[in-house]
Motif scaffolding. Structure first.
Motif, PDB file in Angstrom:
ATOM      1  N   GLN A   1       0.861  -1.179   0.000  1.00  0.00           N
ATOM      2  CA  GLN A   1       0.000   0.000   0.000  1.00  0.00           C
ATOM      3  C   GLN A   1       0.899   1.230   0.000  1.00  0.00           C
ATOM      4  N   LEU A   2       0.910   1.963  -1.103  1.00  0.00           N
ATOM      5  CA  LEU A   2       1.884   3.037  -1.281  1.00  0.00           C
ATOM      6  C   LEU A   2       1.354   4.385  -0.796  1.00  0.00           C
ATOM      7  N   VAL A   3       2.233   5.105  -0.109  1.00  0.00           N
ATOM      8  CA  VAL A   3       1.950   6.466   0.338  1.00  0.00           C
ATOM      9  C   VAL A   3       3.100   7.362  -0.087  1.00  0.00           C
ATOM     10  N   LYS A   4       2.789   8.431  -0.781  1.00  0.00           N
ATOM     11  CA  LYS A   4       3.813   9.409  -1.160  1.00  0.00           C
ATOM     12  C   LYS A   4       4.080  10.316   0.035  1.00  0.00           C
ATOM     13  N   ALA A   5       5.343  10.444   0.431  1.00  0.00           N
ATOM     14  CA  ALA A   5       5.688  11.281   1.585  1.00  0.00           C
ATOM     15  C   ALA A   5       7.186  11.547   1.586  1.00  0.00           C
ATOM     16  N   PHE A   6       7.581  12.622   2.223  1.00  0.00           N
ATOM     17  CA  PHE A   6       8.985  12.968   2.497  1.00  0.00           C
ATOM     18  C   PHE A   6       9.798  13.350   1.260  1.00  0.00           C
ATOM     19  N   ASN A   7       9.196  13.422   0.083  1.00  0.00           N
ATOM     20  CA  ASN A   7      10.007  13.717  -1.097  1.00  0.00           C
ATOM     21  C   ASN A   7      10.409  15.190  -1.194  1.00  0.00           C
ATOM     22  N   ALA A   8       9.760  16.046  -0.401  1.00  0.00           N
ATOM     23  CA  ALA A   8      10.096  17.473  -0.454  1.00  0.00           C
ATOM     24  C   ALA A   8      10.986  17.892   0.707  1.00  0.00           C
ATOM     25  N   PHE A   9      11.336  16.954   1.592  1.00  0.00           N
ATOM     26  CA  PHE A   9      12.169  17.289   2.743  1.00  0.00           C
ATOM     27  C   PHE A   9      13.640  17.345   2.344  1.00  0.00           C
ATOM     28  N   THR A  10      14.381  18.205   3.010  1.00  0.00           N
ATOM     29  CA  THR A  10      15.821  18.295   2.799  1.00  0.00           C
ATOM     30  C   THR A  10      16.536  17.863   4.075  1.00  0.00           C
ATOM     31  N   THR A  11      17.806  17.512   3.924  1.00  0.00           N
ATOM     32  CA  THR A  11      18.580  17.068   5.091  1.00  0.00           C
ATOM     33  C   THR A  11      18.574  18.097   6.212  1.00  0.00           C
ATOM     34  N   PRO A  12      18.754  19.400   5.938  1.00  0.00           N
ATOM     35  CA  PRO A  12      18.692  20.380   7.044  1.00  0.00           C
ATOM     36  C   PRO A  12      17.367  20.369   7.782  1.00  0.00           C
ATOM     37  N   MET A  13      16.268  20.079   7.079  1.00  0.00           N
ATOM     38  CA  MET A  13      14.967  20.027   7.745  1.00  0.00           C
ATOM     39  C   MET A  13      14.917  18.879   8.745  1.00  0.00           C
ATOM     40  N   TYR A  14      15.506  17.753   8.399  1.00  0.00           N
ATOM     41  CA  TYR A  14      15.540  16.631   9.333  1.00  0.00           C
ATOM     42  C   TYR A  14      16.357  16.998  10.571  1.00  0.00           C
ATOM     43  N   ARG A  15      17.471  17.666  10.347  1.00  0.00           N
ATOM     44  CA  ARG A  15      18.380  17.972  11.456  1.00  0.00           C
ATOM     45  C   ARG A  15      17.845  19.092  12.344  1.00  0.00           C
ATOM     46  N   SER A  16      17.216  20.094  11.739  1.00  0.00           N
ATOM     47  CA  SER A  16      16.742  21.235  12.522  1.00  0.00           C
ATOM     48  C   SER A  16      15.431  20.937  13.215  1.00  0.00           C
ATOM     49  N   GLY A  17      14.687  19.945  12.687  1.00  0.00           N
ATOM     50  CA  GLY A  17      13.431  19.574  13.304  1.00  0.00           C
ATOM     51  C   GLY A  17      12.254  20.338  12.736  1.00  0.00           C
ATOM     52  N   PRO A  18      11.064  20.072  13.255  1.00  0.00           N
ATOM     53  CA  PRO A  18       9.839  20.617  12.660  1.00  0.00           C
ATOM     54  C   PRO A  18       9.491  22.032  13.074  1.00  0.00           C
ATOM     55  N   LEU A  19      10.110  22.553  14.126  1.00  0.00           N
ATOM     56  CA  LEU A  19       9.706  23.855  14.650  1.00  0.00           C
ATOM     57  C   LEU A  19      10.361  25.005  13.896  1.00  0.00           C
ATOM     58  N   THR A  20       9.559  26.017  13.563  1.00  0.00           N
ATOM     59  CA  THR A  20      10.057  27.273  13.022  1.00  0.00           C
ATOM     60  C   THR A  20       9.467  28.399  13.853  1.00  0.00           C
ATOM     61  N   SER A  21       9.879  29.612  13.576  1.00  0.00           N
ATOM     62  CA  SER A  21       9.333  30.754  14.314  1.00  0.00           C
ATOM     63  C   SER A  21       7.853  30.977  14.033  1.00  0.00           C
ATOM     64  N   LEU A  22       7.362  30.413  12.935  1.00  0.00           N
ATOM     65  CA  LEU A  22       5.960  30.583  12.548  1.00  0.00           C
ATOM     66  C   LEU A  22       5.073  29.419  12.977  1.00  0.00           C
ATOM     67  N   GLY A  23       5.678  28.279  13.261  1.00  0.00           N
ATOM     68  CA  GLY A  23       4.903  27.089  13.618  1.00  0.00           C
ATOM     69  C   GLY A  23       5.640  25.841  13.196  1.00  0.00           C
ATOM     70  N   ARG A  24       4.915  24.753  13.068  1.00  0.00           N
ATOM     71  CA  ARG A  24       5.515  23.475  12.695  1.00  0.00           C
ATOM     72  C   ARG A  24       5.437  23.243  11.186  1.00  0.00           C
ATOM     73  N   ILE A  25       6.471  22.611  10.651  1.00  0.00           N
ATOM     74  CA  ILE A  25       6.515  22.307   9.221  1.00  0.00           C
ATOM     75  C   ILE A  25       5.525  21.197   8.903  1.00  0.00           C
ATOM     76  N   VAL A  26       4.782  21.392   7.837  1.00  0.00           N
ATOM     77  CA  VAL A  26       3.777  20.428   7.388  1.00  0.00           C
ATOM     78  C   VAL A  26       4.424  19.400   6.456  1.00  0.00           C
ATOM     79  N   ALA A  27       4.041  18.143   6.631  1.00  0.00           N
ATOM     80  CA  ALA A  27       4.498  17.065   5.754  1.00  0.00           C
ATOM     81  C   ALA A  27       3.310  16.556   4.943  1.00  0.00           C
ATOM     82  N   PRO A  28       3.182  16.978   3.680  1.00  0.00           N
ATOM     83  CA  PRO A  28       2.070  16.500   2.862  1.00  0.00           C
ATOM     84  C   PRO A  28       2.250  15.032   2.497  1.00  0.00           C
TER      85      PRO A  28
END
Length: 202
Positions: A124-151
């Motif tokens: 059962q296939l789910v498309k995910a994580f193809n728009a993430f970059t290595t810095p996003m993984y390392r810095s985590g989901p929090l930004t000054s505006l809120g949490r990063i969305v993973a479509p």
């Protein structure tokens, strides 16, 4: 959750770190196992284990193809029966040349995940994580505006819910954008990839 990752390059190891830090058990397969144990130890991944393709596929219910686009077909031929498994597809149709240049390949108008789904028809296939970059993984989901969305996108509601649960444990915010046909908006030339910043959930 048990997560299996095929591919231990920068992307595969970044994913392993993301799930390991969230407390999940990770099994990772690579053609180059020499030194991989040391790399995992150096990164402080306490719940990540290495193995061959059969071990990783058998040990995990959620599998991720973190290999280069042109290597997906070869990987698919090595996989055991994936009946009942969830396959997360983060692939983009890129090829990296020997000089470091990156070329985007044509898919003749088909969504990339439709092509990958044909390679793993029992999963059962789910498309995910193809728009993430290595810095996003390392810095985590929090930004000054809120949490990063993973479509995410897919044709199987239960699999979408399972992957959404997995993403929530990492701190990112999952949002289901539609089925595999709709996943084109997540691809390199898609609408979501043309945004100046990632989607943010306040």
């Amino acid at each position: 959750m048990d997560v299996g990752i095929f591919g231990a390059g920068h992307f595969g190891l970044s994913l392993a770190g993301l799930f390991d830090r969230a407390g999940h058990t990770v099994h990772i397969a690579s053609r180059h196992l020499d030194g991989l144990s040391a790399t995992i130890s150096e990164r402080g991944l306490r719940h990540t284990y290495i193995g061959d393709v059969d071990l990783v596929a058998g040990s995990s219910t959620i599998l991720i193809g973190a290999v280069q686009w042109l290597d997906l077909e070869t990987l698919a031929k090595e996989l055991p029966d994936l009946e009942g498994k969830i396959w997360i597809d983060p692939a983009n149709p890129y090829v990296r040349e020997a000089d470091g240049t990156v070329t985007q390949l044509t898919t003749d108008g088909r969504p990339t995940s439709a092509i990958v789904a044909d390679l793993v028809p029992k999963a059962q296939l789910v498309k995910a994580f193809n728009a993430f970059t290595t810095p996003m993984y390392r810095s985590g989901p929090l930004t000054s505006l809120g949490r990063i969305v993973a479509p995410i996108a897919g044709d199987h509601p239960a699999a979408l819910c399972r992957v959404a649960e997995l993403i929530k444990t990492t701190g990112f915010v999952p949002i289901i954008i539609g089925n595999i046909g709709d996943s084109v908006v997540m691809e390199p030339q898609g609408a979501l990839r043309r945004l100046s910043i990632p989607l943010i959930a306040p």
